[in-house]
Design an enzyme around this catalytic site. Sequence first.
Site, short mmCIF file in Angstrom:
data_model
loop_
_atom_site.label_atom_id
_atom_site.label_comp_id
_atom_site.label_asym_id
_atom_site.label_seq_id
_atom_site.Cartn_x
_atom_site.Cartn_y
_atom_site.Cartn_z
CB SER A 176 -1.05 -0.17 1.34
OG SER A 176 -0.32 0.13 2.38
CB ALA A 203 -1.84 -1.71 11.21
N PRO A 204 -0.53 -2.02 8.52
CG PRO A 204 0.97 -3.26 7.04
CD PRO A 204 -0.36 -2.81 7.08
N GLY A 205 1.31 0.05 8.20
CA GLY A 205 2.11 1.43 8.28
C GLY A 205 2.77 1.80 7.17
CG ASP A 222 -5.04 0.24 12.25
OD1 ASP A 222 -5.42 -0.96 12.85
OD2 ASP A 222 -5.34 0.20 11.05
CG ASP A 242 -13.18 2.19 15.57
OD1 ASP A 242 -13.01 2.69 14.55
OD2 ASP A 242 -14.43 1.47 16.17
CG ASP A 258 -5.46 1.99 2.08
OD1 ASP A 258 -6.72 1.76 1.54
OD2 ASP A 258 -4.50 1.32 2.09
CE LYS A 287 -9.24 -0.68 0.66
NZ LYS A 287 -7.89 -0.51 0.48
#
Length: 334
Positions: A176, A203-205, A222, A242, A258, A287
């Site tokens: 990403s 995450a994961p960053g 996250d 959250d 994202d 998405k």
Amino acid sequence: MIRKAGFAICQNNFEALTRDELADLRSVTPLSQTPGCVIYSGKLNNCVFPHFFANESETLEDAGIKTLAGRIFDYFINNTKDVAFEAPWYAVFLDSRAETGLSRRMKSIKETFFEILKKRMSRVSKLVIDDFPAKPGNYIGLLVYVTNFNTLNAACSFHYNGQRRMADDPLAPSRSYLKVEESYRILEHSPLHNDSVVDLGAAPGGWSFSAAKHGATVLAIDNGPLKKGALQWETIVHKKADAFKFVPNHRADWLFCDLVEEPHHVMQMISQWFTNRKCRSFVINFKFGHVNPIKLISELENQNGLLMPHTSNAKVVHLYHDRDEVTLVGTLKN
């Protein structure tokens, strides 16, 4: 054979969505499609799925490399008679990658064209840039799309939407990272030193890692863990929370988002950020795996919708590195 029509180049396997976008949202008529390309009639002004488009082009067919290159040159010289070419110009050659060896053939056609150009138009050949344009926009030059071993489309006036493959970083926590790096190209600016970034669903960053590399300070939101290179930057602060419930104390220079969530849910949340002016620039991914993508694009682009009224230059685009998703980039009105 010569046929005049427009053509739009997209990611392979997104031809059907490109056809739907052109027909349903852009008021042009799709005529046919080949891998990575949709032929159409009409005038296309803006788009989401196409990387390049040309409203006027010619389809050239021949079995010989030299003959095809010669026909491209003839087409080029006949359609740029009134162009001075006093500044660098772009020649972009692409292929559908639909057949083994097609990329090699495309390169051979390109090299042969450049040889002819050098012999016949030496001064003009010295100004050519064999690469994608530096930024999105309309260009006079040459765009060639090789469909198969014997067929190509050529245009001397084309629009570039900004997408391109980005270089990976082995320390990036996920692929990403490539999406947000590509987004800066579309937006035509990136985070600066000491800019503040809020990264929702970090995450994961990957996106936080990108912002830190550009010198920004990042608040990564996250409940999941950050990984790899995102752990090595002191300028990335990870807050376990959250993303939908997080409320910032101050306005951020950038908002990243994202999230693997239903897009309308994300849209509602982002509208609150925009309404309360909690950011300046933004990169937001939506998405569309479980919704109609054309309808989603229409909703995102709606000038009276949830998001667009707050923005000054927002654009929806299907990035080279996007899959079943689209990305919204832009800045808020002053």
